[in-house]
Design an enzyme around this catalytic site. Structure first.
Site, PDB file in Angstrom:
ATOM      1  N   VAL A  12       1.243   6.379 -14.505  1.00 31.10           N
ATOM      2  CA  VAL A  12       1.704   4.953 -14.157  1.00 31.10           C
ATOM      3  C   VAL A  12       2.335   4.301 -15.348  1.00 31.10           C
ATOM      4  O   VAL A  12       3.378   3.635 -15.270  1.00 31.10           O
ATOM      5  CB  VAL A  12       0.693   4.210 -13.076  1.00 31.10           C
ATOM      6  CG1 VAL A  12       1.401   2.966 -12.710  1.00 31.10           C
ATOM      7  CG2 VAL A  12       0.323   4.978 -12.270  1.00 31.10           C
ATOM      8  N   ASN A 121      -7.146   0.465 -10.046  1.00 27.24           N
ATOM      9  CA  ASN A 121      -7.739   0.423  -8.982  1.00 27.24           C
ATOM     10  C   ASN A 121      -9.164   0.126  -9.002  1.00 27.24           C
ATOM     11  O   ASN A 121      -9.633   0.374 -10.182  1.00 27.24           O
ATOM     12  CB  ASN A 121      -7.321   1.604  -8.053  1.00 27.24           C
ATOM     13  CG  ASN A 121      -6.109   1.431  -7.416  1.00 27.24           C
ATOM     14  OD1 ASN A 121      -5.781   0.425  -6.712  1.00 27.24           O
ATOM     15  ND2 ASN A 121      -5.395   2.626  -7.124  1.00 27.24           N
ATOM     16  N   HIS A 176      -4.964  -3.305  -0.894  1.00 27.34           N
ATOM     17  CA  HIS A 176      -4.283  -2.245  -1.295  1.00 27.34           C
ATOM     18  C   HIS A 176      -5.310  -1.191  -1.115  1.00 27.34           C
ATOM     19  O   HIS A 176      -5.584  -0.397  -2.279  1.00 27.34           O
ATOM     20  CB  HIS A 176      -3.975  -2.375  -2.890  1.00 27.34           C
ATOM     21  CG  HIS A 176      -3.289  -1.224  -3.308  1.00 27.34           C
ATOM     22  ND1 HIS A 176      -1.919  -0.565  -2.726  1.00 27.34           N
ATOM     23  CD2 HIS A 176      -3.489  -0.324  -4.328  1.00 27.34           C
ATOM     24  CE1 HIS A 176      -1.508   0.318  -3.299  1.00 27.34           C
ATOM     25  NE2 HIS A 176      -2.683   0.493  -4.492  1.00 27.34           N
TER      26      HIS A 176
END
Ligand SMILES: NC(=O)c1ccc[n+]([C@@H]2O[C@H](COP(=O)([O-])OP(=O)(O)OC[C@H]3O[C@@H](n4cnc5c(N)ncnc54)[C@H](O)[C@@H]3O)[C@@H](O)[C@H]2O)c1
EC number: 1.1.1.37
Length: 313
Positions: A12, A121, A176
Site C-alpha cells: 500500500v 488496520n 472500515h
C-alpha cells in the site's frame, strides 16, 4: 516545497508513493521502512520511471532514518501487517498498535506540524490510538478507509449500471470493517439522479454486500490484502489536503457528539483542505441508516477497548 512521507514501503505504501509522484502531488516523497534497503530500492525504481512517465517529484527511500522525513507536510502511515485470507482487520490490532504508535511518535519529533493519515488496520482503532496517544488537535489525525470503500462502492454501482465509475457518486460511512461499513445507497447518484431510479432494491443490496466484502474478496484472490486502490485512495486524501482542494471524502475522524457519537474515530463525510479536517458534514440519516451507524460505532468501540488489553493505551 511540499513534502510527504509514507511510512511502510510495502504494497500500500509504495503504491501510494508511486501515485503521489506520478500525479506530482508533492515536490518530494519520502518512503521509510524497517526492512533494510527496500525503501531505497523502490524509490530508485520509481525515479527511473520519471523520464518515461514525465513527472518531476523527487522520491527518496530510507531505512528507519526519521531525520530524512523532517518537515513533512503530510505523513501517511501504512506500516504494519496486512490481513491474510480468512482474517478480519480487527485481528491485526496486537501487532499494529505498537507499530503505529511508535512510528507516529518518531514522525512528530521531526515533523511537529504534520497532518497524519492513518491507513494501518484496524484503521478506525489505529486512528483513535494516534489521537489519544499523540495529543494532536483532531483536525490533524485522519483515518483513510472511506475513500477506498466509496471507490469500491462506485465500482460495483457502475458494474450494475453498466456505466463508467466516473458517472457515479456514492459514499460509504461507518467503520472500515466487513460488517461495520455502511454503503449509503439512498444517497448514491448516476449523473445526478438517484441510483434507486435505475436499480432494484435487490440489486442495490447486492452492490452494498459486494462493497462490504470488497477487501475480503481481494484478499482471498491475492493471498494478502489489496494495494492498488488502497494506495490510490490514500494519495487522493493527501492531494485534497496538500492542494487545499476541499473535497468531501468520508474519513475516520474523532467525533464529539456529531452523528450521536463521542470518543470514537469512525467514517463520516468531511471536507479536507490545508488544515486537514476543515469540516464534518452532517447527513440526515433515516432510521435504518441511523441504526446501522449506531451498531457500527458499537463494534468500533469494542475494538478500541482492546487497545487497553494490549497495553497500547
Ligand atoms: N485503511 C485501508 O483502507 C487499508 C487498505 C489496505 C490495507 N490496509 C492496511 O495497511 C497496512 C499495510 O498493508 P500492506 O498490504 O502495504 O502490507 P505490507 O506488508 O505489504 O507492508 C507493510 C510494510 O510496513 C513495514 N513496517 C512494519 N513495521 C514497521 C515500522 N515499525 N516502521 C516502518 N515500517 C514498518 C513492513 O516492513 C512492510 O514493508 C496493513 O495494516 C493493512 O491491513 C489498510
Amino acid at each position: 516545497m511540499s513534502k510527504v512521507t509514507v511510512v511502510g514501503a510495502g504494497n500500500v505504501g509504495a503504491t501510494c508513493a508511486n501515485v503521489l509522484a506520478f500525479n506530482e502531488v508533492a515536490d518530494e516523497v519520502v518512503m521509510l521502512d524497517v526492512k533494510e534497503g527496500v525503501s531505497e530500492g523502490k524509490a530508485m525504481d520509481m525515479m527511473q520511471t520519471a523520464q518515461l512517465l514525465g513527472f518531476d517529484t523527487t522520491l527518496v527511500g530510507c531505512t528507519n532514518d526519521y531525520a530524512q522525513t523532517a518537515n513533512s507536510d503530510v505523513v501517511v502511515i501504512t506500516s504494519g501487517i496486512p490481513r491474510k485470507p480468512g482474517m478480519t482487520r480487527e485481528e491485526l490490532i496486537g501487532v499494529n498498535a505498537g507499530i503505529v504508535k511508535s512510528v507516529a511518535q518518531n514522525i512528530l519529533k521531526h515533523s511537529p506540524n504534520a497532518i497524519l493519515i492513518v491507513v494501518s488496520n484496524p484503521m478506525d482503532t489505529m486512528t483513535y490510538l494516534s489521537l489519544k496517544s499523540l495529543g494532536l488537535p483532531k483536525n490533524r489525525i485522519i483515518g483513510m478507509g472511506g475513500a477506498l470503500d466509496s471507490s469500491r462502492f462506485k465500482y460495483f454501482l457502475s458494474q450494475a449500471l453498466g456505466c463508467n465509475a466516473n458517472e457515479v457518486e456514492g459514499m460509504v460511512i461507518g467503520g472500515h470493517g466487513d460488517t461495520t461499513m455502511i454503503p449509503l445507497t439512498r444517497f448514491a447518484t448516476y449523473k445526478g439522479l438517484p441510483v434507486t431510479n435505475f436499480l432494484s432494491e435487490e440489486k442495490l443490496n447486492e452492490v452494498a454486500s459486494a462493497t462490504m466484502v470488497g477487501g475480503a474478496t481481494l484478499t482471498k484472490l491475492l493471498g494478502t490484502s489489496a494495494w492498488y486502490a488502497p494506495g490510490a485512495a490514500a494519495a487522493f486524501v493527501v492531494e485534497s489536503i496538500l492542494h487545499n482542494q476541499k473535497k468531501m471524502i468520508p474519513c475516520s475522524v474523532y467525533l464529539e457528539g456529531e452523528y450521536g457519537e463521542s470518543d470514537i474515530c469512525i467514517g463520516v463525510p468531511v471536507i479536507l483542505g490545508r488544515n486537514g479536517i476543515e469540516k464534518i458534514v452532517k447527513l440526515e440519516l433515516n432510521a435504518d441508516e441511523k441504526a446501522k451507524f449506531e451498531a457500527s460505532a458499537k463494534a468500533v468501540h469494542a475494538t478500541n477497548a482492546a487497545l487497553k488489553e494490549v497495553g497500547a493505551l
